[in-house]
Motif scaffolding. Structure first.
Motif, PDB file in Angstrom:
ATOM      1  N   SER A  26       0.829  -1.210   0.000  1.00 23.18           N
ATOM      2  CA  SER A  26       0.000   0.000   0.000  1.00 23.18           C
ATOM      3  C   SER A  26       0.866   1.264   0.000  1.00 23.18           C
ATOM      4  O   SER A  26       0.508   2.285  -0.622  1.00 23.18           O
ATOM      5  CB  SER A  26      -0.933  -0.015   1.206  1.00 23.18           C
ATOM      6  N   SER A  27       2.025   1.221   0.651  1.00 20.67           N
ATOM      7  CA  SER A  27       2.936   2.370   0.622  1.00 20.67           C
ATOM      8  C   SER A  27       3.480   2.586  -0.779  1.00 20.67           C
ATOM      9  O   SER A  27       3.624   3.744  -1.242  1.00 20.67           O
ATOM     10  CB  SER A  27       4.083   2.160   1.611  1.00 20.67           C
ATOM     11  N   ASP A  36       6.998  10.375  -5.186  1.00 16.30           N
ATOM     12  CA  ASP A  36       7.984   9.801  -4.275  1.00 16.30           C
ATOM     13  C   ASP A  36       8.209  10.656  -3.036  1.00 16.30           C
ATOM     14  O   ASP A  36       8.751  10.176  -2.030  1.00 16.30           O
ATOM     15  CB  ASP A  36       9.317   9.604  -5.004  1.00 16.30           C
ATOM     16  N   ASP A  37       7.836  11.959  -3.104  1.00 17.78           N
ATOM     17  CA  ASP A  37       8.078  12.828  -1.955  1.00 17.78           C
ATOM     18  C   ASP A  37       6.917  12.851  -0.963  1.00 17.78           C
ATOM     19  O   ASP A  37       6.888  13.693  -0.051  1.00 17.78           O
ATOM     20  CB  ASP A  37       8.348  14.253  -2.437  1.00 17.78           C
TER      21      ASP A  37
END
Length: 438
Positions: A26-27, A36-37
């Protein structure tokens, strides 16, 4: 991170996703959507939402794993195991009700000892029960309390307190030869319990795993006989009953490798033997007036339901060989001799009780049971004993049938023939143990 194909139903079984794997997946999806930030630190709101969702998904995966294992006898439990048993036509049996009864002899003859054997039939409204140990009474010891059990499994054996009032008079007359004025008063101070409880999962699972999936085969007959209450073991054999000499394959029929109907023309009868070892508390034949149905009649009825037409069983009672021992025990200081011998006999009764037809009583196993008993420092002059059973039983095996006790030599085993089964009781007359404190 493992591929998706590594989870769920795989060639190696079911592999579930754990919380860490679900949270990592899920991450990764969150980074793909938000960049990505994105803040996925332990205190971030998105991380908390993902953790809650992953925990819920982990519980779902555990439930999926339970549903998968519920389809197999080796792993199903509870109601899932019940459903599998119903699919093969074997519902979960109930237990046998157990309790204790107090027996008192009335009008005893002076100097006479009254021995009520294991299996003494007790009567109660709607139930038939029996004792499970030997009861000894006399004029000086006219009362004894012994354990008892119902003949039939189920809630019908859960009789209330005070329901048991007497020993079956026909049993006393036919088996013990005891008539008036001597009699016995019987009562149960507490209710019998356990009959309404179903069999535990492991015992029920063993029944299902051992159940034959074939019809009209020796395995199916063996399975049918073992379902009869009180049957300990069964041996199916053709030579024991005599090969049908009218057949061309006389003496060459591999009984345990073929179906009953192979190499037999329709209309020609064929006979085979069913050797049955049973609990001593249950009668072999139904004695008049038939309060308790005998093992012979129950086994015959069970076999008739699975045998093909023209194939007939010869039900034979196994030779129940009483075994015992003679030994000298050296004990450590501080141990009670009677308590030590009592514990030893219970251990031996449990070990011998696990033997099957043809199972030898090994000297090494008996020696191990003795030396492992706390308080025993040495065992000397150990000899195993055997005695032919009572009531005129016959032996069809290789071991001779003598009229007196047979004592094996030093280090020798008690070898049982194919139709013999060893029986050990805690009050056996073959038990001679001398205890010497160090």
């Amino acid at each position: 991170m493992p591929e998706m194909a590594d989870f769920g139903v795989t060639p190696d079984g079911f592999v579930r996703k754990e919380f860490d794997t679900l949270l990592a997946e899920s991450s990764a999806r969150a980074r793909a959507v938000f960049g990505d930030d994105v803040d996925l630190s332990p205190t971030s709101p998105i991380r908390k939402i993902l953790e809650v969702a992953a925990a819920e998904d982990a519980r779902l995966w555990r439930r999926l794993e339970d549903l998968y294992h519920a389809n197999f006898l080796s792993s199903a439990v509870g109601t899932d195991l019940d459903r599998l048993g119903e699919d093969v036509g074997l519902g979960r049996p109930f237990r046998f009700a157990t309790g204790r009864v107090t027996v008192k002899v009335t009008s005893p003859q002076p100097g006479r000892e009254y021995v009520l054997p294991e299996g003494t039939v007790l009567v109660a409204p709607g139930a038939v029960l029996h004792t499970t140990v030997v009861a000894r009474l006399s004029e000086n010891a006219d009362t004894v309390t012994v354990p008892a059990r119902a003949f039939a499994a189920g809630a019908g054996g859960d009789v209330p307190a005070g329901a048991i009032t007497a020993i079956d008079p026909d049993y006393l007359r036919h088996h013990l030869g005891i008539v008036a004025p001597t009699g016995f008063d019987v009562t149960n101070d507490q209710a019998f319990t356990g009959g309404a409880e179903p069999e535990d999962d492991e015992t029920y699972r063993a029944r299902l795993l051992g159940r034959s999936r074939t019809m009209w085969t020796p395995a199916a007959v063996r399975d049918a006989v073992l379902t009869v209450p009180g049957v300990v073991d069964v041996l199916l054999s053709d030579p024991l009953g005599g090969v049908d000499v009218s057949q061309s394959y006389f003496g060459a029929f591999p009984f345990d490798q073929r179906l009953f109907s192979d190499e037999r023309r329709v209309g020609e009868p064929y006979f085979f033997s069913v050797v049955v070892a049973h609990e001593f508390a249950r009668p072999w034949r139904t004695e008049p007036p038939g309060t308790v149905t005998g093992i012979f009649e129950q086994v015959t009825e069970a076999v008739d339901r699975v045998r093909p037409v023209g194939i007939h069983p010869q039900v034979v009672e196994a030779d129940h060989i009483e075994v015992g021992l003679r030994a000298q025990l050296v004990t450590r200081p501080g141990y009670d001799s009677q308590a030590l011998v009592g514990a030893l006999t219970e251990r031996l009764a449990a070990d011998v009780g696990g033997l099957v037809l043809g199972g030898d009583v090994l000297f090494s196993q008996v020696m191990r049971a003795l030396v492992e008993q706390p308080g025993v420092s040495d065992v000397q002059n150990l000899r195993l004993r055997r005695c032919p059973p009572a009531f005129g039983r016959i032996t069809l095996g290789q071991v001779g049938f003598a009229s007196d006790v047979v004592e094996a030599g030093p280090g020798e085993n008690l070898v049982m023939a194919a139709t013999e089964i060893a029986v050990f009781t805690v009050d056996s007359a073959l038990l001679e143990v001398e205890v010497t404190p160090r």
